[in-house]
Design a protein around this motif. Structure first.
Motif, PDB file in Angstrom:
ATOM      1  N   GLN A 197      47.518  40.755  43.528  1.00  0.00           N
ATOM      2  CA  GLN A 197      46.735  40.160  44.611  1.00  0.00           C
ATOM      3  C   GLN A 197      45.799  39.100  44.043  1.00  0.00           C
ATOM      4  N   SER A 198      45.728  37.966  44.729  1.00  0.00           N
ATOM      5  CA  SER A 198      44.955  36.831  44.224  1.00  0.00           C
ATOM      6  C   SER A 198      43.469  37.145  44.112  1.00  0.00           C
ATOM      7  N   ASP A 199      42.924  37.939  45.060  1.00  0.00           N
ATOM      8  CA  ASP A 199      41.491  38.239  44.995  1.00  0.00           C
ATOM      9  C   ASP A 199      41.162  39.144  43.805  1.00  0.00           C
ATOM     10  N   LEU A 200      42.085  40.062  43.462  1.00  0.00           N
ATOM     11  CA  LEU A 200      41.864  40.902  42.282  1.00  0.00           C
ATOM     12  C   LEU A 200      41.950  40.067  41.015  1.00  0.00           C
ATOM     13  N   LEU A 201      42.900  39.142  40.961  1.00  0.00           N
ATOM     14  CA  LEU A 201      43.018  38.272  39.791  1.00  0.00           C
ATOM     15  C   LEU A 201      41.762  37.430  39.616  1.00  0.00           C
ATOM     16  N   GLU A 202      41.249  36.872  40.700  1.00  0.00           N
ATOM     17  CA  GLU A 202      40.049  36.034  40.603  1.00  0.00           C
ATOM     18  C   GLU A 202      38.855  36.848  40.126  1.00  0.00           C
ATOM     19  N   SER A 203      38.716  38.073  40.612  1.00  0.00           N
ATOM     20  CA  SER A 203      37.601  38.920  40.172  1.00  0.00           C
ATOM     21  C   SER A 203      37.746  39.286  38.700  1.00  0.00           C
ATOM     22  N   TRP A 229      44.174  44.698  30.039  1.00  0.00           N
ATOM     23  CA  TRP A 229      43.102  45.142  30.940  1.00  0.00           C
ATOM     24  C   TRP A 229      43.582  45.147  32.392  1.00  0.00           C
ATOM     25  N   ILE A 230      44.261  44.087  32.797  1.00  0.00           N
ATOM     26  CA  ILE A 230      44.789  44.036  34.166  1.00  0.00           C
ATOM     27  C   ILE A 230      45.779  45.172  34.393  1.00  0.00           C
ATOM     28  N   ARG A 231      46.582  45.461  33.396  1.00  0.00           N
ATOM     29  CA  ARG A 231      47.557  46.551  33.524  1.00  0.00           C
ATOM     30  C   ARG A 231      46.839  47.887  33.763  1.00  0.00           C
ATOM     31  N   LEU A 232      45.695  48.088  33.084  1.00  0.00           N
ATOM     32  CA  LEU A 232      44.916  49.311  33.285  1.00  0.00           C
ATOM     33  C   LEU A 232      44.251  49.323  34.657  1.00  0.00           C
ATOM     34  N   LEU A 233      43.787  48.167  35.099  1.00  0.00           N
ATOM     35  CA  LEU A 233      43.188  48.085  36.434  1.00  0.00           C
ATOM     36  C   LEU A 233      44.205  48.454  37.507  1.00  0.00           C
ATOM     37  N   LEU A 234      45.417  47.979  37.338  1.00  0.00           N
ATOM     38  CA  LEU A 234      46.474  48.294  38.303  1.00  0.00           C
ATOM     39  C   LEU A 234      46.850  49.771  38.233  1.00  0.00           C
ATOM     40  N   MET A 235      46.814  50.333  37.040  1.00  0.00           N
ATOM     41  CA  MET A 235      47.107  51.758  36.890  1.00  0.00           C
ATOM     42  C   MET A 235      46.108  52.590  37.694  1.00  0.00           C
ATOM     43  N   ASP A 236      44.844  52.152  37.704  1.00  0.00           N
ATOM     44  CA  ASP A 236      43.790  52.865  38.436  1.00  0.00           C
ATOM     45  C   ASP A 236      43.691  52.448  39.899  1.00  0.00           C
ATOM     46  N   LYS A 237      44.637  51.565  40.314  1.00  0.00           N
ATOM     47  CA  LYS A 237      44.619  51.053  41.698  1.00  0.00           C
ATOM     48  C   LYS A 237      43.279  50.396  42.028  1.00  0.00           C
ATOM     49  N   GLU A 239      40.647  47.659  43.098  1.00  0.00           N
ATOM     50  CA  GLU A 239      40.638  46.581  44.082  1.00  0.00           C
ATOM     51  C   GLU A 239      39.590  45.548  43.701  1.00  0.00           C
ATOM     52  N   SER A 240      39.663  44.398  44.317  1.00  0.00           N
ATOM     53  CA  SER A 240      38.741  43.310  44.006  1.00  0.00           C
ATOM     54  C   SER A 240      37.290  43.730  44.188  1.00  0.00           C
ATOM     55  N   LYS A 241      37.023  44.475  45.240  1.00  0.00           N
ATOM     56  CA  LYS A 241      35.638  44.877  45.536  1.00  0.00           C
ATOM     57  C   LYS A 241      35.061  45.776  44.450  1.00  0.00           C
ATOM     58  N   ASP A 242      35.942  46.469  43.705  1.00  0.00           N
ATOM     59  CA  ASP A 242      35.470  47.340  42.628  1.00  0.00           C
ATOM     60  C   ASP A 242      34.895  46.543  41.460  1.00  0.00           C
ATOM     61  N   LEU A 243      35.253  45.265  41.365  1.00  0.00           N
ATOM     62  CA  LEU A 243      34.759  44.418  40.277  1.00  0.00           C
ATOM     63  C   LEU A 243      33.615  43.514  40.712  1.00  0.00           C
ATOM     64  N   GLU A 244      33.292  43.527  41.996  1.00  0.00           N
ATOM     65  CA  GLU A 244      32.273  42.609  42.502  1.00  0.00           C
ATOM     66  C   GLU A 244      30.895  42.893  41.935  1.00  0.00           C
ATOM     67  N   LYS A 249      25.364  42.405  33.012  1.00  0.00           N
ATOM     68  CA  LYS A 249      23.940  42.577  32.744  1.00  0.00           C
ATOM     69  C   LYS A 249      23.504  43.985  33.135  1.00  0.00           C
ATOM     70  N   ASN A 250      23.946  44.411  34.292  1.00  0.00           N
ATOM     71  CA  ASN A 250      23.561  45.726  34.785  1.00  0.00           C
ATOM     72  C   ASN A 250      24.755  46.633  35.032  1.00  0.00           C
ATOM     73  N   GLU A 251      25.933  46.037  35.135  1.00  0.00           N
ATOM     74  CA  GLU A 251      27.128  46.804  35.459  1.00  0.00           C
ATOM     75  C   GLU A 251      28.276  46.313  34.586  1.00  0.00           C
ATOM     76  N   PHE A 252      28.929  47.228  33.895  1.00  0.00           N
ATOM     77  CA  PHE A 252      30.014  46.863  33.003  1.00  0.00           C
ATOM     78  C   PHE A 252      31.365  47.250  33.618  1.00  0.00           C
ATOM     79  N   PRO A 253      32.413  46.518  33.287  1.00  0.00           N
ATOM     80  CA  PRO A 253      33.721  46.809  33.896  1.00  0.00           C
ATOM     81  C   PRO A 253      34.342  48.075  33.337  1.00  0.00           C
TER      82      PRO A 253
END
Length: 278
Positions: A197-203, A229-237, A239-244, A249-253
């Motif tokens: 998904q393009s929004d997940l890629l952009e995030s 990293w993207i492969r792991l993100l997809l494994m965990d399903k 979404e873009s909002k999870d990376l927003e 600084k305060n929140e790490f991926p």
């Protein structure tokens, strides 16, 4: 036939030009760039796209230039002579062919990859000057010259651990693979994840390039780390909002371990976050 990249390898225009120039001029091509920018993979993709066999010579700190030509196994010959073997009468039985010899005697033009040449001793490149320039060498044990039937396409990779000698550089073409800009990186990601998904890629790209721009970071994450990293993100399903909320600084991926590969960078990132948080 010209190299234009492949369906699995996105080659920028400048890289295509220098590869084709090296093939046309029949000169070795030295490729440098950050780890993970596809230097080694380039030789594989040239061979695949141009239907050429690939011969790979992985260089280590203990590798000697003569090993790429041949080695004479005197120990085996001595053992066989003690055992009365008839093999000892033909010295060719004890010549171990190196990667250059393999490339030179191939009936079809091959791609010869000399991988990470800067790992070897400083004199290593100079010891191959004439062989790579003339595409021939002399075997003293057989008393004959080994000359390339078809001049191979030679790709030499370097991680810039040592400076290569000027005399060697003069005989080669050179290209530095710049780290991909975001538009090229999107193409690379699309090759690996065509349905992403393009929004997940952009995030993901925002976080990834933000991490590369962290001041004083020692080992910037590379293309291969982004793909993992993207492969792991997809494994965990993910979404873009999870990376927003990720701002470094305060929140790490999540799965930061796929992006950061040494303790100094972990400490740097967490300390910066703690200073800003309190």
């Amino acid at each position: 036939m010209k190299f234009k990249g492949t369906e699995t390898y996105v080659a920028p225009r400048e890289l295509q030009v220098v590869v084709n120039a090296a093939i046309h001029l029949q000169k070795p091509l030295i490729v440098k760039g950050e780890p993970g920018t596809g230097k080694t993979l380039l030789a594989h993709e040239i061979a695949r796209s141009m239907d050429m066999p690939l011969i790979t010579w992985h260089i280590k700190s203990t590798t000697l230039a003569r090993q790429g030509l041949y080695e004479y196994d005197a120990v085996s010959r001595l053992r066989d002579s003690q055992l009365g073997s008839k093999k000892v009468h033909d010295i060719a039985n004890y010549i171990v062919k190196g990667k250059l010899w393999e490339a030179f005697e191939a009936d079809k033009q091959v791609v010869l990859l000399i991988d990470e040449i800067d790992k070897a001793d400083i004199e290593f490149p100079n010891d191959l000057l004439q062989e790579l320039d003339k595409m021939e060498f002399y075997c003293y044990e057989l008393q004959r010259t080994i000359k390339a039937k078809k001049r191979p396409v030679v790709i030499i990779t370097s991680n810039n651990e040592k400076e290569l000698p000027d005399a060697f550089l003069r005989r080669c073409l050179f290209h530095y693979i710049r780290f991909p800009e975001q538009d090229v990186m999107r193409q690379i990601a699309d090759v690996h994840f065509p349905n992403l998904q393009s929004d997940l890629l952009e995030s993901a790209m925002r976080v990834f390039y933000g991490l590369r721009e962290v001041r004083n970071i020692k080992k910037k994450p590379s293309t291969s780390e982004l793909i993992d990293w993207i492969r792991l993100l997809l494994m965990d399903k993910t979404e873009s909002k999870d990376l927003e909320s990720v701002d470094l600084k305060n929140e790490f991926p999540q799965h930061l371990s796929a992006l950061l590969k040494n303790e100094q960078d972990w400490e740097l990132l967490f300390n910066q976050g703690r200073r800003r948080r309190f």
